[in-house]
Design an enzyme around this catalytic site. Structure first.
Site, PDB file in Angstrom:
ATOM      1  N   PHE A  89       0.741  -1.326   0.024  1.00 15.77           N
ATOM      2  CA  PHE A  89       0.015   0.094   0.054  1.00 15.77           C
ATOM      3  C   PHE A  89       0.810   1.336  -0.006  1.00 15.77           C
ATOM      4  CE2 PHE A  89      -2.800  -3.112   2.390  1.00 15.77           C
ATOM      5  CZ  PHE A  89      -4.003  -2.855   1.771  1.00 15.77           C
ATOM      6  N   GLU A 108       3.064   7.865  -1.616  1.00 15.00           N
ATOM      7  CA  GLU A 108       2.660   9.138  -1.418  1.00 15.00           C
ATOM      8  C   GLU A 108       1.551   9.074  -2.308  1.00 15.00           C
ATOM      9  OE1 GLU A 108       3.578  11.697   0.275  1.00 15.00           O
ATOM     10  OE2 GLU A 108       5.366  10.904   0.981  1.00 15.00           O
ATOM     11  N   THR A 120      -4.121   2.281  -8.680  1.00 15.63           N
ATOM     12  CA  THR A 120      -5.328   3.051  -8.574  1.00 15.63           C
ATOM     13  C   THR A 120      -6.055   3.171  -9.991  1.00 15.63           C
ATOM     14  OG1 THR A 120      -6.038   5.225  -8.321  1.00 15.63           O
ATOM     15  CG2 THR A 120      -3.606   4.831  -8.780  1.00 15.63           C
ATOM     16  N   ASP A 121      -7.311   3.474  -9.949  1.00 18.51           N
ATOM     17  CA  ASP A 121      -7.861   3.577 -11.265  1.00 18.51           C
ATOM     18  C   ASP A 121      -7.334   4.986 -11.850  1.00 18.51           C
ATOM     19  OD1 ASP A 121      -9.189   5.834  -9.222  1.00 18.51           O
ATOM     20  OD2 ASP A 121     -11.126   5.353 -10.276  1.00 18.51           O
ATOM     21  N   GLU A 122      -6.482   5.709 -11.400  1.00 20.08           N
ATOM     22  CA  GLU A 122      -6.121   7.017 -11.752  1.00 20.08           C
ATOM     23  C   GLU A 122      -5.135   6.982 -12.758  1.00 20.08           C
ATOM     24  OE1 GLU A 122      -5.565  10.232  -9.077  1.00 20.08           O
ATOM     25  OE2 GLU A 122      -7.101   9.481  -7.602  1.00 20.08           O
ATOM     26  N   TYR A 182       0.931  12.202  -9.341  1.00 25.41           N
ATOM     27  CA  TYR A 182       0.775  11.033  -8.642  1.00 25.41           C
ATOM     28  C   TYR A 182       0.284   9.741  -9.133  1.00 25.41           C
ATOM     29  CZ  TYR A 182      -2.502   7.918  -6.213  1.00 25.41           C
ATOM     30  OH  TYR A 182      -3.155   6.695  -5.693  1.00 25.41           O
ATOM     31  N   LYS A 195       2.073   6.259  -9.715  1.00 25.65           N
ATOM     32  CA  LYS A 195       1.549   5.082  -9.544  1.00 25.65           C
ATOM     33  C   LYS A 195       1.639   4.057 -10.830  1.00 25.65           C
ATOM     34  CE  LYS A 195      -0.485   3.598  -6.362  1.00 25.65           C
ATOM     35  NZ  LYS A 195      -0.169   2.659  -5.463  1.00 25.65           N
ATOM     36  N   ASN A 217     -11.836   5.765  -5.777  1.00 23.18           N
ATOM     37  CA  ASN A 217     -11.814   6.545  -4.629  1.00 23.18           C
ATOM     38  C   ASN A 217     -12.673   5.842  -3.487  1.00 23.18           C
ATOM     39  OD1 ASN A 217     -11.419   8.509  -6.856  1.00 23.18           O
ATOM     40  ND2 ASN A 217     -11.149   9.862  -5.133  1.00 23.18           N
ATOM     41  N   ASN A 224     -18.657  15.872  -7.205  1.00 28.54           N
ATOM     42  CA  ASN A 224     -18.255  16.569  -5.780  1.00 28.54           C
ATOM     43  C   ASN A 224     -19.481  17.504  -5.105  1.00 28.54           C
ATOM     44  OD1 ASN A 224     -15.844  15.169  -6.092  1.00 28.54           O
ATOM     45  ND2 ASN A 224     -14.840  17.155  -7.037  1.00 28.54           N
ATOM     46  N   GLY A 250      -5.011  20.280 -14.337  1.00 27.20           N
ATOM     47  CA  GLY A 250      -4.973  18.906 -14.798  1.00 27.20           C
ATOM     48  C   GLY A 250      -6.148  18.029 -14.329  1.00 27.20           C
ATOM     49  N   HIS A 251      -6.970  18.719 -13.686  1.00 25.75           N
ATOM     50  CA  HIS A 251      -8.035  18.074 -12.791  1.00 25.75           C
ATOM     51  C   HIS A 251      -8.937  16.997 -13.921  1.00 25.75           C
ATOM     52  CE1 HIS A 251     -11.381  18.903  -9.337  1.00 25.75           C
ATOM     53  NE2 HIS A 251     -10.965  17.427  -9.678  1.00 25.75           N
TER      54      HIS A 251
HETATM   55  P1  NAD Z   1      -2.142   7.054   2.645  1.00 23.33           P
HETATM   56  O1  NAD Z   1      -1.502   8.357   2.285  1.00 23.33           O
HETATM   57  O2  NAD Z   1      -3.226   7.227   3.765  1.00 23.33           O
HETATM   58  O3  NAD Z   1      -1.108   6.179   3.343  1.00 23.33           O
HETATM   59  C1  NAD Z   1       0.067   5.961   2.897  1.00 23.33           C
HETATM   60  C2  NAD Z   1       1.060   5.212   3.869  1.00 23.33           C
HETATM   61  O4  NAD Z   1       2.223   4.944   3.204  1.00 23.33           O
HETATM   62  C3  NAD Z   1       1.479   6.394   5.064  1.00 23.33           C
HETATM   63  O5  NAD Z   1       1.303   5.288   6.334  1.00 23.33           O
HETATM   64  C4  NAD Z   1       2.597   6.446   4.864  1.00 23.33           C
HETATM   65  O6  NAD Z   1       3.550   6.713   5.874  1.00 23.33           O
HETATM   66  C5  NAD Z   1       3.328   5.181   4.195  1.00 23.33           C
HETATM   67  N1  NAD Z   1       4.588   5.557   3.139  1.00 23.33           N
HETATM   68  C6  NAD Z   1       4.671   6.490   2.387  1.00 23.33           C
HETATM   69  N2  NAD Z   1       5.982   6.498   1.837  1.00 23.33           N
HETATM   70  C7  NAD Z   1       6.625   5.431   2.429  1.00 23.33           C
HETATM   71  C8  NAD Z   1       7.654   4.812   2.260  1.00 23.33           C
HETATM   72  N3  NAD Z   1       8.653   5.118   1.357  1.00 23.33           N
HETATM   73  N4  NAD Z   1       8.057   3.523   2.920  1.00 23.33           N
HETATM   74  C9  NAD Z   1       7.043   2.944   3.665  1.00 23.33           C
HETATM   75  N5  NAD Z   1       5.972   3.944   3.997  1.00 23.33           N
HETATM   76  C10 NAD Z   1       5.716   4.722   3.577  1.00 23.33           C
HETATM   77  O7  NAD Z   1      -2.905   6.409   1.555  1.00 23.33           O
HETATM   78  P2  NAD Z   1      -4.038   5.559   1.197  1.00 23.33           P
HETATM   79  O8  NAD Z   1      -5.125   6.416   0.659  1.00 23.33           O
HETATM   80  O9  NAD Z   1      -4.209   4.593   2.395  1.00 23.33           O
HETATM   81  O10 NAD Z   1      -3.719   4.672   0.028  1.00 23.33           O
HETATM   82  C11 NAD Z   1      -2.957   3.447   0.264  1.00 23.33           C
HETATM   83  C12 NAD Z   1      -2.765   2.873  -1.166  1.00 23.33           C
HETATM   84  O11 NAD Z   1      -3.833   2.692  -2.004  1.00 23.33           O
HETATM   85  C13 NAD Z   1      -1.869   3.889  -2.013  1.00 23.33           C
HETATM   86  O12 NAD Z   1      -0.901   3.053  -2.801  1.00 23.33           O
HETATM   87  C14 NAD Z   1      -2.543   4.433  -3.019  1.00 23.33           C
HETATM   88  O13 NAD Z   1      -2.157   4.991  -4.243  1.00 23.33           O
HETATM   89  C15 NAD Z   1      -3.870   3.174  -3.301  1.00 23.33           C
HETATM   90  N6  NAD Z   1      -4.888   3.707  -3.490  1.00 23.33           N
HETATM   91  C16 NAD Z   1      -5.631   4.818  -2.726  1.00 23.33           C
HETATM   92  C17 NAD Z   1      -6.854   5.364  -3.229  1.00 23.33           C
HETATM   93  C18 NAD Z   1      -7.805   6.130  -2.110  1.00 23.33           C
HETATM   94  O14 NAD Z   1      -8.981   6.540  -2.466  1.00 23.33           O
HETATM   95  N7  NAD Z   1      -7.263   6.518  -0.911  1.00 23.33           N
HETATM   96  C19 NAD Z   1      -7.903   4.632  -4.072  1.00 23.33           C
HETATM   97  C20 NAD Z   1      -7.026   3.748  -4.909  1.00 23.33           C
HETATM   98  C21 NAD Z   1      -5.867   3.460  -4.594  1.00 23.33           C
HETATM   99  P1  TYD Z   2      -9.272  13.803  -3.583  1.00 24.73           P
HETATM  100  O1  TYD Z   2     -10.012  13.419  -2.316  1.00 24.73           O
HETATM  101  O2  TYD Z   2      -8.031  14.606  -3.489  1.00 24.73           O
HETATM  102  O3  TYD Z   2      -9.164  12.415  -4.174  1.00 24.73           O
HETATM  103  P2  TYD Z   2      -8.710  12.168  -5.890  1.00 24.73           P
HETATM  104  O4  TYD Z   2      -8.061  13.581  -6.591  1.00 24.73           O
HETATM  105  O5  TYD Z   2      -7.550  11.384  -5.670  1.00 24.73           O
HETATM  106  O6  TYD Z   2      -9.725  11.722  -6.572  1.00 24.73           O
HETATM  107  O7  TYD Z   2     -10.184  14.474  -4.604  1.00 24.73           O
HETATM  108  C1  TYD Z   2     -11.623  14.092  -4.887  1.00 24.73           C
HETATM  109  C2  TYD Z   2     -12.163  15.101  -5.504  1.00 24.73           C
HETATM  110  O8  TYD Z   2     -12.748  16.187  -4.857  1.00 24.73           O
HETATM  111  C3  TYD Z   2     -11.443  15.477  -6.676  1.00 24.73           C
HETATM  112  O9  TYD Z   2     -12.278  15.642  -7.826  1.00 24.73           O
HETATM  113  C4  TYD Z   2     -10.806  16.903  -6.228  1.00 24.73           C
HETATM  114  C5  TYD Z   2     -12.058  17.191  -5.224  1.00 24.73           C
HETATM  115  N1  TYD Z   2     -11.558  18.270  -4.340  1.00 24.73           N
HETATM  116  C6  TYD Z   2     -12.264  19.377  -3.876  1.00 24.73           C
HETATM  117  O10 TYD Z   2     -13.059  19.792  -4.779  1.00 24.73           O
HETATM  118  N2  TYD Z   2     -11.816  20.149  -2.759  1.00 24.73           N
HETATM  119  C7  TYD Z   2     -10.789  19.973  -1.948  1.00 24.73           C
HETATM  120  O11 TYD Z   2     -10.415  20.622  -1.029  1.00 24.73           O
HETATM  121  C8  TYD Z   2     -10.120  18.509  -2.364  1.00 24.73           C
HETATM  122  C9  TYD Z   2      -9.211  18.114  -1.321  1.00 24.73           C
HETATM  123  C10 TYD Z   2     -10.599  17.801  -3.317  1.00 24.73           C
END
Ligand code: NAD
Ligand code: TYD
Length: 343
Positions: free
Chosen positions: A84, A87, A128-130, A156, A160, A185, A255, A282-283
Site C-alpha cells: 500500500f 505518497e 489506482t484507477d487514476e 501522482y 503509481k 476513490n 463533488n 489537470g483535474h
Molecule cells: P495514505 O497516504 O493514507 O497512506 C500511505 C502510507 O504509506 C502512510 O502510512 C505513509 O507513512 C506510508 N509511506 C509513504 N511512503 C513510504 C515509504 N517510502 N516507505 C514506507 N511507508 C511509506 O494512503 P491511502 O489512501 O491509504 O492509500 C494506500 C494505497 O492505496 C496507495 O498506494 C494509493 O495509491 C492506493 N489507492 C488509494 C485510494 C484512495 O482512495 N485513498 C484509491 C485507490 C488506490
Molecule cells: P481527492 O480526495 O483529493 O481524491 P482524488 O483527487 O485522488 O480523486 O479529491 C476528490 C475530488 O474532490 C477531486 O475531484 C478533487 C475534489 N476536491 C475538492 O473539490 N476540494 C478539495 O479540497 C479536495 C481535497 C478535493
C-alpha cells in the site's frame, strides 16, 4: 503460517486492511511496515498492537531502503507482500513530484527486487484507477476496464503507473507471483483529513468553510474502504498471478452531490459553508470502474451502500474527534519527533 508484509499499514487503507483481517480472525501474521510520513499515523494501529501482540508487529522503515526491507523480511519470516505504501495526494504531487517518484516508483522497484531475491510467495500491488486517466462525463456507458490504456494525468497517477508497470514487468521477466488491484476513490474511518470527504466533514464540524474545486462537477466512483480491503483479500487469496483486477463501487457521484450530502447530514446550510476555489491543474473529470472481472471471476462485489456508509463515516469522525484534531494541529508529528528523534 502466512506472514504478510503490509507496507503503508499506518495509512488510511493499509490500517483498515490490517484491522479487517484481525477482526475477522484470519490466520496470518501481519508485519506493518511504514515510514510514518505525515500521512502515516501510529494511532491508526495502536489499539490493534495492544490487542494482538502475537499477530501484529509494527516496524518503522522506508520501502526505498533495501537493507531495511531485507532486515524486516528475514527477522519476521515474510512470505507475502501487500504493498500500500505510497505518497497518495494528487494536490501534493502538483506542488512537487519528487517524493512521489521516489516512494511510488523507486520504492516499488526496491520492494520487488527484495521480494524476488527472497522468493516471495505472493506480491499484491495496490494501484489506482487514476492510472487510466480521465473519462468523458457525457458518455456514462464508457468505464475503465483492465484493458483501458494507461494514460495518467497527474504526477501522482504517473508515479503509481510507473509502479504498476514495474510490477507487470517482474511477472513477465522474472515470473514473480504478482497481483494488481486498481481501485476507485475510497472513504471511511482513518482517512487523512486532506482528502475531499474527511476534509469537508472535519471542516464542517469545526464550523469552517469547504473548498470546492472548479465547478464541482467532477465525478468519482466512491467505494467504502472495507469493501476495498475485502477485494484485496479476495484477490490475494484467489486472484491469478500476473492479472489486474479493477475494484469499484458502481457509485458515480459528483463533488457537488458529495458536498450537498455532507452539509445536509451535518445540519449546515450550503451558502454558509461552500467556497468555490480555483480548479486543480489537470483535474481529471470523471473516474468510473467496470468491476465485472473481479465480480465474475472471484465473486467479489461491494456490500456497502453509499447512503448508509457515509452516515457511518460521519459518525466515526464525530466519535473520534481527538484523532483528527491531533492531525490537524500537527500534534502527532511532534510525538514522532520525540519518539524517533527525527529519524
Ligand atoms: P495514505 O497516504 O493514507 O497512506 C500511505 C502510507 O504509506 C502512510 O502510512 C505513509 O507513512 C506510508 N509511506 C509513504 N511512503 C513510504 C515509504 N517510502 N516507505 C514506507 N511507508 C511509506 O494512503 P491511502 O489512501 O491509504 O492509500 C494506500 C494505497 O492505496 C496507495 O498506494 C494509493 O495509491 C492506493 N489507492 C488509494 C485510494 C484512495 O482512495 N485513498 C484509491 C485507490 C488506490
Ligand atoms: P481527492 O480526495 O483529493 O481524491 P482524488 O483527487 O485522488 O480523486 O479529491 C476528490 C475530488 O474532490 C477531486 O475531484 C478533487 C475534489 N476536491 C475538492 O473539490 N476540494 C478539495 O479540497 C479536495 C481535497 C478535493
Amino acid at each position: 503460517m502466512r506472514t504478510l508484509l503490509v507496507t503503508g499499514a499506518a495509512g488510511f487503507i493499509g490500517s483498515n486492511f490490517v484491522r479487517m483481517l484481525l477482526d475477522r480472525g484470519e490466520q496470518v501474521k501481519l508485519v506493518a511496515f511504514d515510514k510514518l510520513t505525515y500521512a502515516g499515523n501510529l494511532a491508526n494501529l495502536s489499539d490493534l498492537l495492544k490487542r494482538h501482540p502475537d499477530k501484529l508487529v509494527f516496524v518503522r522503515g522506508d520501502i526505498c531502503d533495501a537493507k531495511a526491507v531485507e532486515a524486516v523480511w528475514d527477522q519476521q519470516g515474510v512470505t507475502e507482500v501487500v504493498h500500500f505504501a505510497a505518497e497518495s495526494h494528487v494536490d501534493r504531487s502538483i506542488l512537487g513530484s519528487g517524493p512521489f517518484v521516489q516512494a511510488n516508483a523507486v520504492g516499488t522497484q526496491v520492494l520487488l527486487d527484495v521480494a524476488k531475491a527472497k522468493g516471495v510467495e505472493k506480491f499484491l500491488y495496490v494501484s489506482t484507477d487514476e492510472v487510466y486517466g480521465t473519462l468523458p462525463e457525457d458518455r456514462p456507458e464508457i468505464k475503465f476496464t483492465e484493458e483501458t490504456p494507461l494514460q495518467p494525468n497527474s504526477p501522482y497517477s504517473a508515479s503509481k503507473a510507473a509502479g504498476d508497470c514495474l510490477v507487470r514487468s517482474y511477472f513477465h521477466t522474472f515470473h514473480l507471483p504478482v497481483l494488481t488491484t486498481r481501485c476507485s476513490n475510497n472513504y471511511g474511518p482513518y482517512h487523512f483529513p486532506e482528502k475531499l470527504i474527511p476534509l469537508f466533514v472535519t471542516n464542517l464540524m469545526e464550523g469552517k468553510k469547504v473548498p470546492l474545486y472548479g465547478d464541482g462537477k467532477n465525478i468519482r466512483d466512491w467505494l467504502y474502504v472495507e469493501d476495498h480491503c475485502d477485494a484485496i483479500w479476495t484477490v490475494l487469496n484467489r486472484g491469478r498471478f500476473g492479472e489486474v483486477y479493477n475494484v469499484g463501487g458502481n457509485n458515480e457521484i459528483t463533488n457537488l452531490v458529495i458536498t450537498e450530502t455532507l452539509i445536509r447530514e451535518m445540519g449546515r446550510k450550503w451558502d454558509d459553508c461552500v467556497t468555490y476555489v480555483k480548479d486543480r491543474p489537470g483535474h481529471d473529470r470523471r473516474y468510473a470502474i467496470d468491476a465485472s472481472k473481479i465480480e465474475n471471476e472471484l465473486g467479489w462485489s461491494p456490500k456497502y451502500r453509499f447512503e448508509e456508509a457515509i452516515k457511518t463515516t460521519i459518525q466515526w469522525y464525530r466519535d473520534n474527534e481527538s484523532w483528527w484534531r491531533a492531525i490537524k494541529s500537527g500534534e502527532y508529528l511532534k510525538y514522532y519527533e520525540s519518539q524517533y528523534g527525527g529519524r
